[in-house]
Write a protein that holds these residues in place. Structure first.
Motif, PDB file in Angstrom:
ATOM      1  N   ILE A   1       0.836  -1.189   0.000  1.00  0.00           N
ATOM      2  CA  ILE A   1       0.000   0.000   0.000  1.00  0.00           C
ATOM      3  C   ILE A   1       0.878   1.248   0.000  1.00  0.00           C
ATOM      4  CG2 ILE A   1      -1.728   1.303   1.299  1.00  0.00           C
ATOM      5  CD1 ILE A   1      -2.814  -1.333   2.338  1.00  0.00           C
ATOM      6  N   ASP A   2       0.590   2.175  -0.906  1.00  0.00           N
ATOM      7  CA  ASP A   2       1.324   3.440  -0.987  1.00  0.00           C
ATOM      8  C   ASP A   2       0.767   4.370   0.095  1.00  0.00           C
ATOM      9  OD1 ASP A   2       2.345   5.961  -1.613  1.00  0.00           O
ATOM     10  OD2 ASP A   2       2.333   5.569  -3.771  1.00  0.00           O
ATOM     11  N   THR A   3       1.430   4.414   1.231  1.00  0.00           N
ATOM     12  CA  THR A   3       0.938   5.171   2.387  1.00  0.00           C
ATOM     13  C   THR A   3       0.816   6.659   2.086  1.00  0.00           C
ATOM     14  OG1 THR A   3       1.993   3.564   3.848  1.00  0.00           O
ATOM     15  CG2 THR A   3       1.306   5.642   4.828  1.00  0.00           C
ATOM     16  N   GLU A   4       1.795   7.213   1.395  1.00  0.00           N
ATOM     17  CA  GLU A   4       1.781   8.653   1.096  1.00  0.00           C
ATOM     18  C   GLU A   4       0.595   9.005   0.197  1.00  0.00           C
ATOM     19  OE1 GLU A   4       4.623  12.027  -1.046  1.00  0.00           O
ATOM     20  OE2 GLU A   4       5.472  10.097  -0.417  1.00  0.00           O
ATOM     21  N   LEU A   5       0.393   8.204  -0.845  1.00  0.00           N
ATOM     22  CA  LEU A   5      -0.740   8.440  -1.749  1.00  0.00           C
ATOM     23  C   LEU A   5      -2.063   8.272  -1.010  1.00  0.00           C
ATOM     24  CD1 LEU A   5      -2.040   8.873  -4.545  1.00  0.00           C
ATOM     25  CD2 LEU A   5      -1.713   6.409  -4.976  1.00  0.00           C
ATOM     26  N   MET A   6      -2.143   7.258  -0.166  1.00  0.00           N
ATOM     27  CA  MET A   6      -3.383   7.011   0.572  1.00  0.00           C
ATOM     28  C   MET A   6      -3.710   8.190   1.483  1.00  0.00           C
ATOM     29  SD  MET A   6      -4.369   3.812   3.068  1.00  0.00           S
ATOM     30  CE  MET A   6      -2.996   4.174   4.145  1.00  0.00           C
TER      31      MET A   6
END
Length: 618
Positions: free
Chosen positions: A467-472
């Protein structure tokens, strides 16, 4: 209240004509197991040998001991004989139990594998087929046939093992009985076959009426499930639905009891026929064997051996026929599973032209003289739509309920193909593309969205890995959920729902914001928003649309709304009325035109100004 249930003759005839025959379904299951789990077949064969040896040991133990007694062997020799047979039975019995236990895991795995195939087919098949009631029935039936250990997709292995064992024993026992009177053998075989056929026909009444029984069960289960559905708890109490639900349930239950009583009367006759023919068969065997013993043609040990052999031989004939009957029923179920798995796709999938989403490519969608009519409908939902959505354009689609707005979205997204006309992506008919690839071009928030009982992060990313934490976090902020999630004990790792864990329940507006964050996270070139803020109050909705340009980020966006005030954020608005584009332009242009759009806008504006007193006029 009365409830009547009927199953049409046509439906019954259809069930009796499966697409795949018994041999084809048996070969299919064996081939599937051989490719995926060979132990199912190998353990089945080994277990068959162990069972046959166990049965033969049981058959010969008493005659052997009697023969030894008649021969006046020593006690030591007799003890050795008894010990050897006992040891053989113990070893073979243990082997049989062990093999049965081991084989169960592989059989379950094959059934679950077929269940996964059904699930994958359900999730990936062409969208129109999902909306087709006939296909849904096939899907529901196939799904039911992988839900338990007694399902045909698992139980067939027991049937095949038993059938192989019974056929092998039939050949062995027939060779043992070859020296006896042929008349007795023929009489035994005939009475056994007649008994089986008559009893099987009468006892098969329930199977022939299985559709009627399943309809009773389905309706009672539906009512039972509804009575346990906590979402109905308020309605049940406010509207006093208890008596009504119980009345409907009891009405169906009375019909079901009558159905069971009819079946029991038929089964009684099946038992009577079986008792009479069994008595005749045993009488013939006793007369012949006792006569042979009295005539000095047969010893006591031989009498026991042949009598037991006749009994096992007789039961073997019935078992073989019963196995074939069971296998035929299971074949019908497996055929139903295969009919769903092999259901032809309406769209091109793997054989279509591949396409890869690219945010750098300017995408244009064109509907060229598009009409659409739903199956079994006499009127087009959409008629001769000509519409081009330019790269990066923000288009709003408005209109009254039933005007065809959602159908138009389904055509753009490739969920449906037009009855007439074409949907083009960059001047290429979308029917030529791999439809699954085409779906990757879109991100959407639909009216009927799906939220799984997993974490917030997994619902947004639609995965539990990488999961792309920054994008989320950016998408959560754009959707206006940062403050809500920050106040949760586990943040984005908080579970939604309470099916598997003690999670949280979000409000309707919060769920819509979550779905908006999910749509933004996918970061697809085309964004579809179908009433994305319908559960939000006007102030919260205004907050979302103040960030509209930031959310879209230069991508093509198509937006459906009943609140016309929100459409002013869009580059262009089309008003759908009676399946056609009635008006087109910007918000200001349509207001100036003073047409239907302006009328609807005025009604809604007056509703908010006057607190909704004129709502009924809409």
């Amino acid at each position: 209240m009365s409830v009547s249930l009927k199953v049409s003759g046509a439906a019954k005839r259809k069930l009796q004509r499966p697409t795949y025959r018994l041999g084809q379904n048996t070969a299919y299951m064996i081939s599937l197991a051989w490719r995926r789990r060979r132990s199912v077949i190998l353990l089945g064969l080994t277990m068959t040998v162990a069972v046959i040896l166990f049965s033969l040991t049981q058959l010969f133990i008493v005659p052997s001991i009697l023969s030894a007694v008649e021969a006046k062997v020593s006690v030591a020799e007799l003890t050795v004989i008894i010990f050897m047979f006992t040891a053989a039975l113990m070893i073979l019995g243990a082997a049989k139990a062990y093999l049965t236990s081991c084989s169960q895991f592989g059989r379950i795995e094959v059934r679950l594998m077929i269940g996964a195939m059904i699930q994958n087919k359900s999730l990936t098949m062409s969208y129109p087929d999902i909306e087709d009631q006939d296909v849904r029935k096939k899907m529901d039936k196939a799904s039911m046939l992988v839900t338990s250990n007694t399902a045909a997709t698992e139980a067939i292995w027991t049937t095949l093992t038993n059938l192989l064992k019974n056929v092998a024993e039939f050949i062995i026992y027939l060779s043992l009985l070859a020296t006896l009177d042929p008349f007795m053998i023929i009489a035994v075989v005939v009475t056994t076959i007649v008994s089986f056929l008559v009893s099987n026909y009468l006892n098969g009444w329930g199977y022939r009426h299985r559709d009627e029984e399943s309809e009773y069960s389905r309706r009672m289960n539906y009512l039972s499930e509804k009575s346990r559905d906590y979402t109905l708890a308020k309605d049940v109490r406010i509207f006093g639905m208890v008596d009504w639900i119980e009345e409907v349930y009891n009405s169906i239950l009375r019909l079901y009891r009558s159905f069971i009583a009819r079946g029991e009367r038929v089964y009684i006759w099946g038992n009577i026929v079986d008792i009479v023919l069994t008595f005749m068969r045993n009488g013939i065997v006793y007369l012949f064997l006792i006569g042979a013993v009295l005539g000095g043609k047969m010893s006591a040990a031989q009498f026991v051996l042949y009598f037991n052999t006749v009994n096992v031989f007789t039961s073997g004939i019935g078992s073989i026929m019963s196995d074939f009957a069971t296998l035929r029923k299971q074949s019908l179920d497996i055929s139903a599973v295969r009919e769903f798995l092999d259901y032809p796709e309406s769209f091109k999938m793997e054989e279509g032209t591949p396409i890869t989403p690219d945010l750098k490519i300017p995408y244009q969608i064109e509907l060229r003289d598009v009409s659409f009519c739903y199956p079994k409908s006499e009127k087009n939902t959409l008629s001769h739509i000509n519409l081009t959505i330019r790269p990066g354009e923000k288009l709003a689609i408005v209109g009254l309920n039933g005007a065809g707005k959602t159908t138009l979205i389904k055509l753009m997204c490739g969920f449906l193909d037009p009855t007439e006309g074409k949907v083009l992506l960059n001047n290429v008919d979308i029917r030529t593309y791999n439809r699954r690839d085409y779906y990757k071009l879109f991100s959407a928030v639909f009216q009927d969205f799906s939220v799984l009982d997993v974490t917030i992060a997994e619902n947004i990313a639609q995965t539990d890995e990488n999961i792309d934490t920054e994008l989320m976090e950016r998408c959560i902020n754009q959707a206006g959920l940062t403050e809500k999630i920050a106040g949760l004990p586990n943040g984005v790792e908080t579970h939604i729902g309470r099916v598997f864990t003690d999670g949280i329940n979000l409000s309707g507006g919060e769920l819509q914001r979550l779905m908006l964050a999910r749509a933004l996270y996918k970061n697809a070139p085309i964004l579809i928003l179908d009433e994305p803020t319908s559960a939000l109050d006007p102030i919260a909705e205004s907050d979302i649309y103040n960030k509209y340009n930031e959310l879209i980020d230069g991508r093509m966006a198509v937006y459906i709304s009943h609140r016309l005030a929100s459409t002013r954020f869009c580059d262009r608005i089309i008003l759908i009325a009676e399946g056609c584009i009635d008006e087109e332009g910007t918000h200001d242009e349509l207001i100036t035109r003073n047409g239907h759009y302006a009328d609807l806008f005025e009604i809604q504006s007056r509703y908010y100004r006057e607190g909704g007193v004129d709502d009924e006029k809409e």
